[in-house]
Enzyme design. Structure first.
Site, PDB file in Angstrom:
ATOM      1  N   ASP A   1      25.683 104.927  91.525  1.00  0.00           N
ATOM      2  CA  ASP A   1      26.493 103.827  90.992  1.00  0.00           C
ATOM      3  C   ASP A   1      25.665 103.173  89.882  1.00  0.00           C
ATOM      4  OD1 ASP A   1      27.757 101.497  90.354  1.00  0.00           O
ATOM      5  OD2 ASP A   1      27.726 100.641  92.377  1.00  0.00           O
TER       6      ASP A   1
ATOM      7  N   TRP B   1      25.395  95.773  96.491  1.00  0.00           N
ATOM      8  CA  TRP B   1      26.388  96.736  95.998  1.00  0.00           C
ATOM      9  C   TRP B   1      26.296  98.059  96.731  1.00  0.00           C
ATOM     10  CZ3 TRP B   1      30.645  95.108  94.359  1.00  0.00           C
ATOM     11  CH2 TRP B   1      30.716  93.917  93.642  1.00  0.00           C
TER      12      TRP B   1
ATOM     13  N   LYS C   1      30.103  95.953  81.813  1.00  0.00           N
ATOM     14  CA  LYS C   1      28.743  95.462  81.539  1.00  0.00           C
ATOM     15  C   LYS C   1      28.239  96.089  80.240  1.00  0.00           C
ATOM     16  CE  LYS C   1      28.736  95.398  86.457  1.00  0.00           C
ATOM     17  NZ  LYS C   1      28.576  94.022  86.909  1.00  0.00           N
TER      18      LYS C   1
HETATM   19  N1  PMP Z   1      28.653  98.315  91.589  1.00  0.00           N
HETATM   20  C1  PMP Z   1      27.841  97.463  90.941  1.00  0.00           C
HETATM   21  C2  PMP Z   1      26.385  97.807  90.800  1.00  0.00           C
HETATM   22  C3  PMP Z   1      28.345  96.277  90.420  1.00  0.00           C
HETATM   23  O1  PMP Z   1      27.543  95.415  89.782  1.00  0.00           O
HETATM   24  C4  PMP Z   1      29.717  95.984  90.588  1.00  0.00           C
HETATM   25  C5  PMP Z   1      30.352  94.731  90.012  1.00  0.00           C
HETATM   26  N2  PMP Z   1      29.579  93.768  89.550  1.00  0.00           N
HETATM   27  C6  PMP Z   1      30.520  96.892  91.280  1.00  0.00           C
HETATM   28  C7  PMP Z   1      29.952  98.050  91.765  1.00  0.00           C
HETATM   29  C8  PMP Z   1      31.981  96.625  91.501  1.00  0.00           C
HETATM   30  O2  PMP Z   1      32.629  96.799  90.293  1.00  0.00           O
HETATM   31  P1  PMP Z   1      34.175  96.415  90.081  1.00  0.00           P
HETATM   32  O3  PMP Z   1      34.257  94.930  90.112  1.00  0.00           O
HETATM   33  O4  PMP Z   1      34.456  97.022  88.751  1.00  0.00           O
HETATM   34  O5  PMP Z   1      34.943  97.083  91.173  1.00  0.00           O
END
Ligand code: PMP
Length: 362
Positions: free
Chosen positions: A174, A102, A198
């Site tokens: 994040d 991520w 989450k």
């Molecule tokens: N950052 C993290 C740490 C994530 O786990 C995720 C999605 N699992 C995201 C960003 C991306 O999120 P989204 O699908 O809401 O764009």
């Protein structure tokens, strides 16, 4: 019927009490005779609810008054773009610490707008486990507009408990998959963001907590919807917000308060994670490849020593009411996501299943 536990990494399990409350008032919210989904975001009833949700989040996280809380569209990835567009100011450079998939994805987006210095801080221990350099050893570029990192890598199951010291350079986190799982000192951050699906509520919403002095620096070409100043000035209602997700997040915040707040929630999360990690560590049939110092409490990946049993494991766990245990396709194996809404009974049911599976196939 078998009790079902959902181990999905997101959209994830929601607290049962919250869903019952939402169900009870689904068609008749606040005695209005219509659903909250049908109510104008400009109505006094909705605005009251929205403000209360923000206040509850502020109380839970002890967010200082010099931070705005924004309820945005676009999930985590929306913020991958919004962060550089808002924070670069007249600078060109931003620092990104890499700890997994991520944080790498955040870099890909940021590179469209900034010169990114990527620092890979992942390491490997002598016994082959994934680890992360000690926080004190991270080099920060003092000329960067901000430093970005991801305290919980949902895919690898890596969580960082120390907060990097970045001096005057704003720290951006994040927190998509760790927010609200434990107390954090918000004042150490310039900006925190998180996709909702989450620990907050349903998908479609992202929360941004941003220090006042970082608002109003956006580049002119920024789409208004991503501009923190536009959103802050409009109380996150520049356009129609994701109204149902905001409402449901508000119910989750109330539920967290009823649990005793984040210090209590953290205790439960520590106990849940310990139950599963201890079981894995005491078995030679299963393994977790993350060093103990950086193991995630929210996302616990594990492998089966004999990976030809993976499909059988998934089939039999599903039949036992334990859903979505398949690991992310980039790393394979299994992953149990045990966010706030997962009760310890769910983790115990998983451990019981894993133990019986081991006896059957070892
Ligand atoms: N950052 C993290 C740490 C994530 O786990 C995720 C999605 N699992 C995201 C960003 C991306 O999120 P989204 O699908 O809401 O764009």
């Amino acid at each position: 019927m078998t009790k079902i536990f959902n181990f999905c990494a997101g959209p994830a399990m929601l607290p049962e009490a919250v869903m019952h409350k939402a169900q009870n008032e689904f068609c008749n919210w606040q005695g209005m005779g219509i659903s909250v989904m049908e109510v104008s975001h400009r109505s006094p009833e909705y605005i009251d609810m929205a403000q209360q949700a923000e206040q509850d989040l502020r109380d839970l996280m002890e967010i200082p008054d010099n931070y705005k809380v924004l309820f945005c569209h676009g999930g985590g990835r929306g913020q991958f773009a919004a962060v550089p567009l808002n924070l670069l100011d007249d600078k060109l450079d931003a620092d990104y610490l890499l700890t997994g998939q991520w944080s790498k994805s955040a870099v890909v987006e940021a590179k469209k707008h900034a010169r990114i210095a990527e620092t890979n801080i992942m390491t490997e221990t002598a016994d082959g486990k994934i680890s992360v350099q000690a926080c004190a050893d991270w080099q920060v570029n003092a000329g960067a507009a901000y430093v970005h990192y991801c305290p919980n890598e949902t895919i690898e199951g890596i969580e960082l408990f120390d907060i990097p010291e970045t001096g005057v350079v704003p720290l951006v986190a994040d927190m998509s998959s760790t927010i609200l799982s434990r107390p954090v000192d918000v004042s150490k951050f310039g900006l925190i963001y998180a996709g909702a699906q989450k620990n907050i509520g349903p998908s479609g919403l992202s929360i941004v907590i941003v220090r006042d002095d970082l608002i109003g620096k956006a580049r002119q070409a920024i789409p208004s919807i991503l501009d923190y100043k536009v959103q802050a000035d409009a109380d996150s209602m520049y356009n129609t917000p994701p109204t149902y997700a905001w409402y449901l997040a508000g119910l989750v915040f109330k539920w967290l308060k009823e649990q005793g707040g984040l210090a209590e929630v953290e205790k439960k999360n520590i106990a849940k994670a310990a139950l599963l990690y201890n079981f894995i560590d005491n078995s030679s049939f299963y393994a977790n490849y993350v060093d103990k110092s950086v193991r995630s409490r929210m996302n616990i990946p594990f492998t089966l020593e004999n990976d030809s049993l993976n499909e059988t494991f998934l089939k039999e766990s599903k039949a036992a009411g334990l859903l979505t245990l398949k690991g992310h396709k980039l790393v394979g194996g299994m992953r149990a996501s045990i966010y706030n809404a997962m009760p310890i009974e769910g983790v115990q049911a998983l451990v019981d299943f894993m133990s019986a599976f081991e006896k059957k196939y070892a």
